[in-house]
Design a protein around this motif. Structure first.
Motif, PDB file in Angstrom:
ATOM      1  N   MET A 290     -56.925  19.270  25.927  1.00 19.99           N
ATOM      2  CA  MET A 290     -56.078  20.302  26.491  1.00 19.99           C
ATOM      3  C   MET A 290     -55.269  20.858  25.405  1.00 19.99           C
ATOM      4  O   MET A 290     -54.563  20.400  24.395  1.00 19.99           O
ATOM      5  N   LEU A 291     -55.165  22.145  25.484  1.00 15.94           N
ATOM      6  CA  LEU A 291     -54.125  22.833  24.856  1.00 15.94           C
ATOM      7  C   LEU A 291     -52.936  23.319  25.825  1.00 15.94           C
ATOM      8  O   LEU A 291     -53.234  23.911  26.918  1.00 15.94           O
ATOM      9  N   SER A 292     -51.812  22.821  25.428  1.00 21.58           N
ATOM     10  CA  SER A 292     -50.643  23.128  26.137  1.00 21.58           C
ATOM     11  C   SER A 292     -49.446  23.538  25.571  1.00 21.58           C
ATOM     12  O   SER A 292     -49.433  23.518  24.169  1.00 21.58           O
ATOM     13  N   TYR A 293     -48.510  24.158  26.166  1.00 25.58           N
ATOM     14  CA  TYR A 293     -47.335  24.640  25.450  1.00 25.58           C
ATOM     15  C   TYR A 293     -46.271  23.713  25.914  1.00 25.58           C
ATOM     16  O   TYR A 293     -45.809  23.562  27.129  1.00 25.58           O
ATOM     17  N   ASP A 294     -45.518  23.136  24.872  1.00 26.04           N
ATOM     18  CA  ASP A 294     -44.621  22.397  25.032  1.00 26.04           C
ATOM     19  C   ASP A 294     -42.974  23.055  24.897  1.00 26.04           C
ATOM     20  O   ASP A 294     -42.784  23.758  23.967  1.00 26.04           O
ATOM     21  N   HIS A 295     -42.477  23.233  26.180  1.00 30.68           N
ATOM     22  CA  HIS A 295     -41.141  23.835  26.239  1.00 30.68           C
ATOM     23  C   HIS A 295     -40.189  23.133  25.502  1.00 30.68           C
ATOM     24  O   HIS A 295     -39.444  23.982  24.940  1.00 30.68           O
ATOM     25  N   ALA A 296     -40.316  21.715  25.386  1.00 34.74           N
ATOM     26  CA  ALA A 296     -39.173  21.250  24.444  1.00 34.74           C
ATOM     27  C   ALA A 296     -39.275  21.412  23.097  1.00 34.74           C
ATOM     28  O   ALA A 296     -38.125  21.753  22.586  1.00 34.74           O
ATOM     29  N   THR A 297     -40.412  21.647  22.565  1.00 35.28           N
ATOM     30  CA  THR A 297     -40.598  21.871  21.115  1.00 35.28           C
ATOM     31  C   THR A 297     -40.794  23.091  20.925  1.00 35.28           C
ATOM     32  O   THR A 297     -40.824  23.626  19.549  1.00 35.28           O
ATOM     33  N   LYS A 298     -41.184  24.094  21.937  1.00 34.13           N
ATOM     34  CA  LYS A 298     -41.670  25.365  21.432  1.00 34.13           C
ATOM     35  C   LYS A 298     -43.010  25.394  20.856  1.00 34.13           C
ATOM     36  O   LYS A 298     -43.020  26.420  19.905  1.00 34.13           O
TER      37      LYS A 298
ATOM     38  N   LEU B 290     -49.005  15.897  30.207  1.00 31.13           N
ATOM     39  CA  LEU B 290     -47.800  15.852  29.468  1.00 31.13           C
ATOM     40  C   LEU B 290     -46.415  16.730  30.238  1.00 31.13           C
ATOM     41  O   LEU B 290     -46.701  17.674  30.570  1.00 31.13           O
ATOM     42  N   SER B 291     -45.462  15.943  30.067  1.00 34.82           N
ATOM     43  CA  SER B 291     -44.297  16.677  30.858  1.00 34.82           C
ATOM     44  C   SER B 291     -43.747  17.857  30.117  1.00 34.82           C
ATOM     45  O   SER B 291     -43.679  17.571  28.898  1.00 34.82           O
ATOM     46  N   SER B 292     -43.275  18.741  30.753  1.00 31.66           N
ATOM     47  CA  SER B 292     -42.552  19.660  30.068  1.00 31.66           C
ATOM     48  C   SER B 292     -43.436  20.729  29.524  1.00 31.66           C
ATOM     49  O   SER B 292     -43.398  21.656  28.595  1.00 31.66           O
ATOM     50  N   THR B 293     -44.685  20.426  29.668  1.00 34.41           N
ATOM     51  CA  THR B 293     -45.950  21.406  29.172  1.00 34.41           C
ATOM     52  C   THR B 293     -46.626  22.402  30.139  1.00 34.41           C
ATOM     53  O   THR B 293     -46.478  21.777  31.326  1.00 34.41           O
ATOM     54  N   ASP B 294     -46.949  23.387  29.913  1.00 34.47           N
ATOM     55  CA  ASP B 294     -47.919  24.089  30.629  1.00 34.47           C
ATOM     56  C   ASP B 294     -49.511  24.441  30.177  1.00 34.47           C
ATOM     57  O   ASP B 294     -49.506  24.368  28.714  1.00 34.47           O
ATOM     58  N   VAL B 295     -50.576  24.055  30.749  1.00 31.76           N
ATOM     59  CA  VAL B 295     -51.806  23.849  30.354  1.00 31.76           C
ATOM     60  C   VAL B 295     -52.206  25.331  29.962  1.00 31.76           C
ATOM     61  O   VAL B 295     -52.120  26.172  30.769  1.00 31.76           O
ATOM     62  N   ILE B 296     -52.549  25.522  28.743  1.00 32.56           N
ATOM     63  CA  ILE B 296     -53.162  26.993  28.403  1.00 32.56           C
ATOM     64  C   ILE B 296     -54.750  26.915  28.569  1.00 32.56           C
ATOM     65  O   ILE B 296     -55.179  27.854  28.851  1.00 32.56           O
ATOM     66  N   LEU B 297     -55.282  25.872  28.010  1.00 31.94           N
ATOM     67  CA  LEU B 297     -56.839  25.762  27.901  1.00 31.94           C
ATOM     68  C   LEU B 297     -57.033  24.176  28.072  1.00 31.94           C
ATOM     69  O   LEU B 297     -56.654  23.456  27.494  1.00 31.94           O
ATOM     70  N   ALA B 298     -58.460  23.943  29.009  1.00 35.14           N
ATOM     71  CA  ALA B 298     -58.685  22.633  29.076  1.00 35.14           C
ATOM     72  C   ALA B 298     -60.232  22.615  29.319  1.00 35.14           C
ATOM     73  O   ALA B 298     -60.808  23.407  29.658  1.00 35.14           O
ATOM     74  N   LEU B 299     -60.899  21.549  28.583  1.00 32.52           N
ATOM     75  CA  LEU B 299     -62.301  21.334  28.794  1.00 32.52           C
ATOM     76  C   LEU B 299     -62.561  20.007  28.864  1.00 32.52           C
ATOM     77  O   LEU B 299     -62.111  19.175  28.489  1.00 32.52           O
TER      78      LEU B 299
ATOM     79  N   SER C  92     -58.878  36.587  28.816  1.00 38.15           N
ATOM     80  CA  SER C  92     -57.595  37.189  29.193  1.00 38.15           C
ATOM     81  C   SER C  92     -56.892  36.368  30.189  1.00 38.15           C
ATOM     82  O   SER C  92     -55.666  36.233  29.988  1.00 38.15           O
ATOM     83  N   VAL C  93     -57.344  35.228  30.751  1.00 39.59           N
ATOM     84  CA  VAL C  93     -56.838  34.324  31.531  1.00 39.59           C
ATOM     85  C   VAL C  93     -56.039  33.166  30.676  1.00 39.59           C
ATOM     86  O   VAL C  93     -54.799  33.012  30.717  1.00 39.59           O
ATOM     87  N   VAL C  94     -56.721  32.984  29.662  1.00 39.89           N
ATOM     88  CA  VAL C  94     -56.136  32.091  28.558  1.00 39.89           C
ATOM     89  C   VAL C  94     -54.902  33.017  27.991  1.00 39.89           C
ATOM     90  O   VAL C  94     -53.640  32.258  27.714  1.00 39.89           O
ATOM     91  N   GLU C  95     -55.184  34.229  27.584  1.00 32.19           N
ATOM     92  CA  GLU C  95     -54.052  34.859  27.035  1.00 32.19           C
ATOM     93  C   GLU C  95     -52.685  35.231  28.053  1.00 32.19           C
ATOM     94  O   GLU C  95     -51.548  34.856  27.604  1.00 32.19           O
ATOM     95  N   GLN C  96     -52.885  35.210  29.318  1.00 36.96           N
ATOM     96  CA  GLN C  96     -51.909  35.387  30.252  1.00 36.96           C
ATOM     97  C   GLN C  96     -51.422  34.135  30.486  1.00 36.96           C
ATOM     98  O   GLN C  96     -50.170  34.075  30.536  1.00 36.96           O
ATOM     99  N   ARG C  97     -51.880  32.932  30.472  1.00 37.15           N
ATOM    100  CA  ARG C  97     -51.396  31.683  30.366  1.00 37.15           C
ATOM    101  C   ARG C  97     -50.286  31.498  29.517  1.00 37.15           C
ATOM    102  O   ARG C  97     -49.327  30.931  29.590  1.00 37.15           O
ATOM    103  N   PHE C  98     -50.871  31.699  28.104  1.00 31.66           N
ATOM    104  CA  PHE C  98     -49.947  31.688  26.995  1.00 31.66           C
ATOM    105  C   PHE C  98     -48.764  32.425  26.939  1.00 31.66           C
ATOM    106  O   PHE C  98     -47.605  32.067  26.892  1.00 31.66           O
TER     107      PHE C  98
END
Length: 72
Positions: free
Chosen positions: A1-9, A24-33, A63-69
């Protein structure tokens, strides 16, 4: 999973054994396989994981991955 961690940015790559347990808490999933056999066994034999991964990336809607990011 590729996620964006808001705590560490930062982007975080992680491996998750049981995705239904959570992420993972405080993260948004960008891409998962999903690499469990149930995700590819009807279309690929177990030895063809590479073909499954290649097909996944060929059909990925970037485009969806970019939007999530961007939203993260």
């Amino acid at each position: 999973m590729l996620s964006y961690d808001h705590a560490t940015k930062k982007l975080v790559n992680s491996w998750m054994d049981e995705q239904h347990i959570g992420q993972l808490s405080s993260t948004d999933v960008i891409l998962a396989l999903d690499m469990w056999e149930h995700s590819y066994l009807l279309d690929y034999v177990p030895g063809d994981k590479k073909k499954y991964v290649d097909a996944y990336f060929e059909n990925l809607n970037w485009s969806v991955v970019e939007q999530r990011f961007s939203q993260a």
